[in-house]
Scaffold this motif. Sequence first.
Motif, short mmCIF file in Angstrom:
data_model
loop_
_atom_site.label_atom_id
_atom_site.label_comp_id
_atom_site.label_asym_id
_atom_site.label_seq_id
_atom_site.Cartn_x
_atom_site.Cartn_y
_atom_site.Cartn_z
N GLN A 37 55.79 33.67 38.24
CA GLN A 37 55.09 34.95 38.65
C GLN A 37 55.85 36.32 38.31
O GLN A 37 55.18 37.24 38.15
N ASP A 38 57.02 36.11 38.09
CA ASP A 38 57.47 37.53 37.25
C ASP A 38 56.81 37.69 35.94
O ASP A 38 56.60 38.90 35.31
N ALA A 39 56.52 36.85 35.22
CA ALA A 39 55.66 36.96 33.81
C ALA A 39 54.64 37.53 34.25
O ALA A 39 53.90 38.48 33.43
N ARG A 40 53.80 37.11 35.15
CA ARG A 40 52.47 37.41 35.49
C ARG A 40 52.58 38.82 36.02
O ARG A 40 51.68 39.92 35.64
N ARG A 41 53.54 39.35 36.79
CA ARG A 41 53.64 40.66 37.29
C ARG A 41 53.88 41.64 36.18
O ARG A 41 53.34 42.71 36.14
N MET A 42 54.69 41.17 35.23
CA MET A 42 54.96 42.16 34.25
C MET A 42 53.76 42.22 33.51
O MET A 42 53.43 43.42 32.65
N ALA A 43 53.01 41.28 33.09
CA ALA A 43 51.78 41.30 32.48
C ALA A 43 50.87 42.48 33.19
O ALA A 43 50.16 43.28 32.39
N GLU A 44 50.45 42.39 34.47
CA GLU A 44 49.77 43.17 35.01
C GLU A 44 50.40 44.60 35.01
O GLU A 44 49.43 45.64 34.78
#
Length: 389
Positions: free
Chosen positions: A146-153
């Motif tokens: 989830q952290d990786a997805r948030r950072m990508a967005e």
Amino acid sequence: MKRIVVPIGILAGCIAVAVYLIRSPTQVGEVAPELIPIAVRVAEVQLESVQLTVESQGKVQAAQIASLSAPVAGPIAWISPALEAGGYVEEGQTLLRLDTSDYETARDRSRAGMQQALAESRHADSELERIEALAKDRLVSDSQLQDARRMAEVNRARQADAEAMYRQAELDYERSEIRAPFNAIVERREVELGQYVNRAQSVAILYGADEVEVRVPLAIRQLGYLDIPLGARGELPDNEAPNVTLKGYYGGEEYHWEGKLVRTEATIDPNSNTVQTIIRVDQPTMPAGRKSSGSQNLPLPIGLFVEAEITGKQIDGIISLPRSVIRNNNQVLVVDAENKMYFRDVQIYRLEEDRVLISSGLLPGELICTSPIQAVVDGMSVQPVREFI
């Protein structure tokens, strides 16, 4: 003795002659006076087809007026020589440039920020792909995914913001150069070289050079003589717009221009009870450096007072006579077949400067007196002399 007898004899003789004349008077017969008919000029009534015109006056004004303002702030670095009162500028021509040092710096910083945001976004996307691959083998936790997805967005949003800032910086840089929005005549310039201008500050007033308008007042009755739909809103179609000839004096000479009546204003002037009409005239285009010659090439100057002749309706079956035939406001003198002259009431359609248009009250072939007779008696005899109008 003779002195007494002679006078007495003379006196007696005079008395005898007087008595004789009194007793035998001379009878003189009565003779009616000979009446000589008055000679009058007459015109024959004929039905005609008449092209109406409506005349008025007005002042030329600009069809387009632009208050040219600065879209960005900064000191003025260059002004076009054409940006002077009376100068002619073409659409898209550069009129003024601001100092671009600050905008160049802002553009470079925005480009660097955009490149940085792009790199961060790409790194976040690749990191997300790696985390998602590990998550399939359950080698990372759900929170790490989830952290990786948030950072990508977040990095994609930063990239979009950086790109928007770069586009704005590029736009501000382009706006530092002010161009003419249309072919125009410079009415006045309001800034000087080196002056600092703020955003939305006016720098010049421009008048459109391709066409001008003339605001002409018409009486409400005059509108009925025009072949236009009354109550029409907006501009008239080109095939319904009446042709107009304008006349004005410029430089001591008379010039003529052709235009069209394109619209009428929505309100009636309460003071003069008139309606304002708008006449549009296309301005001639001339190559640079060429002088105009004749009314076909002379642009209609803004502010010039002109006389307008508007083409009106075509009226069929109307009687056209000299205006001088009208007597007592709505009567004419008709000469019949016996050369007797009588007053006749008529229906006047329109009174013009030198003629009158009569719609009813007369028949074709009748003779109308055109002579300026002062004392007229109904039924008086006249000697008609035909004239051709």
